[in-house]
Design a protein around this motif. Structure first.
Motif, short mmCIF file in Angstrom:
data_model
loop_
_atom_site.label_atom_id
_atom_site.label_comp_id
_atom_site.label_asym_id
_atom_site.label_seq_id
_atom_site.Cartn_x
_atom_site.Cartn_y
_atom_site.Cartn_z
N ASP A 88 -2.56 1.59 9.74
CA ASP A 88 -2.15 0.43 9.35
C ASP A 88 -2.54 0.17 7.69
OD1 ASP A 88 -1.03 -0.43 11.63
OD2 ASP A 88 -3.10 -0.99 12.33
N ILE A 89 -2.28 1.38 6.95
CA ILE A 89 -2.62 1.23 5.56
C ILE A 89 -1.20 1.09 4.89
CG2 ILE A 89 -3.65 2.62 3.54
CD1 ILE A 89 -5.38 3.94 5.63
N GLY A 90 -0.99 0.29 4.08
CA GLY A 90 0.23 0.09 3.27
C GLY A 90 0.05 0.45 1.78
N GLU A 91 0.89 0.41 1.00
CA GLU A 91 0.96 0.59 -0.48
C GLU A 91 0.09 -0.27 -1.31
OE1 GLU A 91 4.84 1.46 -2.26
OE2 GLU A 91 5.48 2.99 -0.46
N ASP A 92 0.26 -1.53 -0.79
CA ASP A 92 -0.90 -2.57 -1.48
C ASP A 92 -2.09 -2.45 -1.27
OD1 ASP A 92 1.52 -3.59 -2.59
OD2 ASP A 92 1.63 -5.07 -1.01
N ASP A 93 -2.41 -1.66 -0.23
CA ASP A 93 -3.81 -1.27 0.00
C ASP A 93 -4.63 -0.26 -0.57
OD1 ASP A 93 -3.68 -3.28 2.22
OD2 ASP A 93 -2.88 -1.57 3.53
#
Length: 120
Positions: A88-93
């Motif tokens: 659950d890692i996104g670009e914003d993270d």
């Protein structure tokens, strides 16, 4: 000498020596002027997040945050798309400078002329 070195690190805190070796080789290559691309996959995916490298400890090893900083300054750091999604890692993270990309991009990098690839 290779024009470009692509390193895929699959280990994290689960295999600290293997993880540290990958980051050390990448940082030394970058410092030596070799074009470096470090891929974070599997448990190393967590190091794409702010503060996670600082939690890593291995006696007699260079601090992981310092190695990662030098690699980001001189090369490319990529987080595997599927590995990011599973965590659950996104670009914003992710840290500034870390990109998220998948197998197609990896294959394109490792099949280039003058490329050496290592997997840890």
């Amino acid at each position: 000498m290779a024009k470009k070195l692509v390193i895929k690190v699959t280990a994290g805190a689960d295999a600290p020596e293997r993880c540290s070796q990958a980051f050390t080789v990448a940082a030394v290559a970058a410092a030596s002027g070799v074009e470096i691309s470090l891929w974070l996959t599997g448990e190393s995916a967590w190091f794409a997040l702010p503060g996670r490298a600082a939690e890593f400890e291995l006696p007699h090893a260079a601090p992981l945050p310092d190695l990662l900083e030098s690699i980001l300054a001189a090369g490319t750091v990529t987080l595997c798309t599927q590995c990011a999604a599973r965590r659950d890692i996104g670009e914003d993270d992710v840290l500034d400078g870390v990109r998220i990309a998948g197998a197609q991009v990896f294959v394109g990098e490792v099949t280039g002329d003058g490329v050496q690839a290592l997997v840890y």
